[in-house]
Design an enzyme around this catalytic site. Structure first.
Site, PDB file in Angstrom:
ATOM      1  N   GLN A   1       0.011  -1.782  -4.904  1.00 51.73           N
ATOM      2  CA  GLN A   1      -0.630  -0.782  -4.045  1.00 51.73           C
ATOM      3  C   GLN A   1       0.252  -0.646  -2.816  1.00 51.73           C
ATOM      4  O   GLN A   1       0.423  -1.590  -2.054  1.00 51.73           O
ATOM      5  CB  GLN A   1      -2.056  -1.223  -3.686  1.00 51.73           C
ATOM      6  CG  GLN A   1      -2.976  -0.108  -3.229  1.00 51.73           C
ATOM      7  CD  GLN A   1      -2.695   0.373  -1.819  1.00 51.73           C
ATOM      8  OE1 GLN A   1      -2.650  -0.406  -0.873  1.00 51.73           O
ATOM      9  NE2 GLN A   1      -2.489   1.661  -1.684  1.00 51.73           N
TER      10      GLN A   1
ATOM     11  N   GLY B   1       6.448   1.443   3.077  1.00 50.71           N
ATOM     12  CA  GLY B   1       5.807   0.497   2.166  1.00 50.71           C
ATOM     13  C   GLY B   1       5.971   0.876   0.701  1.00 50.71           C
ATOM     14  O   GLY B   1       5.285   0.346  -0.155  1.00 50.71           O
TER      15      GLY B   1
ATOM     16  N   HIS C   1      -3.666   5.013  -4.151  1.00 45.67           N
ATOM     17  CA  HIS C   1      -3.637   4.665  -5.572  1.00 45.67           C
ATOM     18  C   HIS C   1      -2.993   3.305  -5.754  1.00 45.67           C
ATOM     19  O   HIS C   1      -2.371   2.768  -4.843  1.00 45.67           O
ATOM     20  CB  HIS C   1      -2.860   5.720  -6.381  1.00 45.67           C
ATOM     21  CG  HIS C   1      -1.404   5.770  -6.082  1.00 45.67           C
ATOM     22  ND1 HIS C   1      -0.883   6.348  -4.936  1.00 45.67           N
ATOM     23  CD2 HIS C   1      -0.323   5.305  -6.781  1.00 45.67           C
ATOM     24  CE1 HIS C   1       0.422   6.257  -4.942  1.00 45.67           C
ATOM     25  NE2 HIS C   1       0.795   5.618  -6.050  1.00 45.67           N
TER      26      HIS C   1
END
Length: 134
Positions: free
Chosen positions: A85, A91, A99
């Site tokens: 995730q 990130g 999602h």
């Protein structure tokens, strides 16, 4: 939040291979299968990241991921799983819609996830922990 490919899939505007749906999540096969059985689990509400999500949606994502991982394990018999995730570009988030990936893994499948490990020591870790107010 702006319209994304995921909001269009969830709305039925774009085709997909649906795997699962409940009141909080919509899961479908990733079009860019890393390994057979690679599933995207997306929030139905158009949150951009986990930072905006309500607790019910965040929990529903993980419940669905666990359920889907068990089904993928039964169908494809991978050596393991990566549940990923990502949030914001730094990130590794590529679609700005909350999602996660249920990614079946095999030894030597070419998938890498590396970062430079730092070992700050226990006192530094305690100081860092003291800054986090949950």
């Amino acid at each position: 939040m702006a319209e994304t490919v995921f909001t269009r899939i969830i709305a039925g505007e774009l085709p997909c291979a649906k795997v699962y749906e409940d009141e909080h999540v919509f899961a479908f096969m990733d079009a860019g299968q890393v390994n057979p059985g690679h599933v995207i689990v997306a929030s139905k509400r158009p949150y951009e990241t986990i930072l905006e999500a309500d607790a019910d949606t965040a929990a529903a994502l993980m419940r669905a991921a666990a359920r889907i991982a068990k089904a993928v394990d039964s169908a494809f018999h991978p050596d393991g799983f990566t549940i990923l995730q990502a949030n914001k570009a730094a990130g590794w988030q590529t679609v700005p819609h909350l999602h996660l990936h249920v990614l079946p893994r095999h030894a030597d499948d070419g998938v890498t996830l590396t970062w430079p490990r730092k070992d700050p020591g226990l006192e530094a870790l305690r100081e860092l922990a003291s800054r986090i107010k949950v």
